[in-house]
Enzyme design. Structure first.
Site, PDB file in Angstrom:
ATOM      1  CG  HIS A 165      -0.386   0.239   2.516  1.00 49.55           C
ATOM      2  ND1 HIS A 165      -0.056  -0.772   3.391  1.00 49.55           N
ATOM      3  CD2 HIS A 165      -0.073   1.393   3.161  1.00 49.55           C
ATOM      4  CE1 HIS A 165       0.426  -0.256   4.500  1.00 49.55           C
ATOM      5  NE2 HIS A 165       0.427   1.060   4.385  1.00 49.55           N
TER       6      HIS A 165
ATOM      7  CB  SER B  99       3.111   1.708   6.224  1.00 46.56           C
ATOM      8  OG  SER B  99       1.937   1.877   6.966  1.00 46.56           O
TER       9      SER B  99
ATOM     10  CG  ASP C 111       0.269  -4.123   2.889  1.00 45.98           C
ATOM     11  OD1 ASP C 111       0.303  -3.522   1.799  1.00 45.98           O
ATOM     12  OD2 ASP C 111       0.277  -3.521   3.982  1.00 45.98           O
TER      13      ASP C 111
END
Length: 410
Positions: free
Chosen positions: A141, A255, A171
């Site tokens: 993402h 992230s 992911d």
């Protein structure tokens, strides 16, 4: 007699009045002399070689200097040197520079034409250096929909990056950059040996590059957490991510960054946090043992090949009771499973004889209650080319078949 008494009264008190007046004058004179002594002694006291100094709490050393001139200001000089070294600082020193910033640059169209703008920032971990190339793992993402990617190193240097591959289900994504300016490469640890309560450290770039290299400390709060993930954003979970839970602060921008152990080894790739007003301190990280084979596939081939059946699916629990009974013709006691909505021609399912409206309830002896269960069994326990035993209902009757799984890029 009275006269005598009167004279006696006067005679008794007149001498006392005389002594009282003498005491008063003597006290006054003493006070004046004392004041004069203080006034004249001050200049003398100021010329004395007094050496004042001040030692503050926790001083490690205090150096007292003798002034050469008596009129020179007298000061106390201190030299303090503190070098704090702990397992945490050693771990951060080892892995910190391997964590980089990633900027997602996207093209936009406006009245003035096409332009480039930042689509967001995240973090990444340099995990390999080979020849003139270096490789970085991050989240899918973080790099999704990017037209260009830019990596920011710990010293502020920015270099272009190439996306080698990305996997929406785990992911994860892998980038390639020139190795010339890469100085530090992270070491992978073993996430299977983690224990609840074990100290961990998160390194990343929360809220963008302004806070690059931020370090937060916490513990492993939980292992093998299954978190529902809605991949296609339709409001229905499509997958369950197997993640580590930590209370180390993980914020937007973290992230793709590293979760490291006390030895400075990467044991997780930070992925998400539960952001609800009533929730505090629940960060989630992809275990490195789970991520490693995905990273290897993405680096080498740019894709992840998983076994596939060639079917379109729907969870029975999302289908109305009317259609469960009248369309799927399930027995009344069966209210779970996965309904086949369509079968791709010449697919493994087609070759195994499966048809539209069949309802799968078991794979290899494992109960399948919904689509998430089916994908977990297929992706985590099977490989391309494996045989799989499938039990299913067709027109209310339980049947069984063997399916040879094919391979498909997902």
């Amino acid at each position: 007699m009275g006269y005598y008494d009167d004279q006696d009264y006067q005679g008794r008190y007149k001498p006392q009045n005389s002594r009282k007046g003498g005491f008063f004058w003597a006290s006054l004179a003493g006070a004046v002399i004392g004041a004069l002594m203080v006034i004249f002694s001050i200049p003398l006291l100021s010329n004395l070689d007094v050496l004042p100094y001040k030692i503050e709490p926790n001083n490690q050393s205090a150096v007292i200097e003798q002034p050469q001139d008596k009129n020179e200001d007298i000061t106390a000089k201190k030299t303090v040197s503190i070098d704090v070294t702990t397992q945490i600082t050693d771990a951060v020193d080892k892995a910190g520079d391997a964590v980089v910033g990633i900027t997602n640059i996207q093209e936009s169209t406006s009245f003035w034409g096409q332009a480039q703008e930042s689509g967001g920032t995240g973090s990444g971990v340099v995990y390999k250096k080979a020849g003139d190339k270096a490789y970085i793992v991050t989240n899918h993402h973080v790099v999704a929909d990017a037209s260009e990617l830019e990596v920011s190193l710990s010293d502020g240097t920015k270099i272009p990056a190439k996306l080698l591959g990305s996997d929406i289900w785990t992911d994860l994504a892998v980038l390639e950059v020139p190795a010339e300016q890469i100085k530090v490469v992270a070491e992978f640890g073993n996430s299977e040996k983690l224990k609840p309560g074990e100290p961990v450290i998160a390194i990343g770039n929360p809220l963008g590059l302004t806070f690059s290299g931020s370090v937060t400390q916490g513990i492993i709060s939980g292992l093998e957490r299954a978190i529902p993930v809605d991949v296609n954003q339709d409001g229905t979970p499509d997958w369950q991510a197997e993640v580590l839970q930590t209370d180390a602060a993980i914020n937007p921008g973290n992230s793709g960054g590293a979760l490291i152990n006390i030895e400075g080894q990467v044991i997780g790739i930070n992925s998400m946090k539960i952001a609800q007003s009533a929730v505090e301190g629940i960060g989630l990280s992809i275990p490195i043992n789970y991520a490693a084979p995905i990273i290897d596939d993405l680096e080498k081939t740019g894709e992840v090949k998983r076994p596939f059946m060639g079917v379109e699916l729907a969870s029975v629990n999302e289908i109305s009771a009317y259609h469960q009974q009248n369309t799927l013709k399930l027995p009344k006691e069966v209210n779970f499973g996965v309904a086949i909505r369509a079968v791709e021609p010449n697919s493994p399912a087609d070759k195994a004889g499966m048809k539209e409206l069949d309802v799968i309830i078991e794979m290899d002896g494992e109960e399948i209650r919904d689509v998430v269960d089916l994908r977990k069994h297929l992706y985590n326990k099977k490989k391309v080319g494996d045989d799989m035993q499938v039990k299913y209902y067709r027109n209310g009757k339980l049947q069984e078949t063997t399916m040879k799984l094919g391979g498909e890029t997902l």
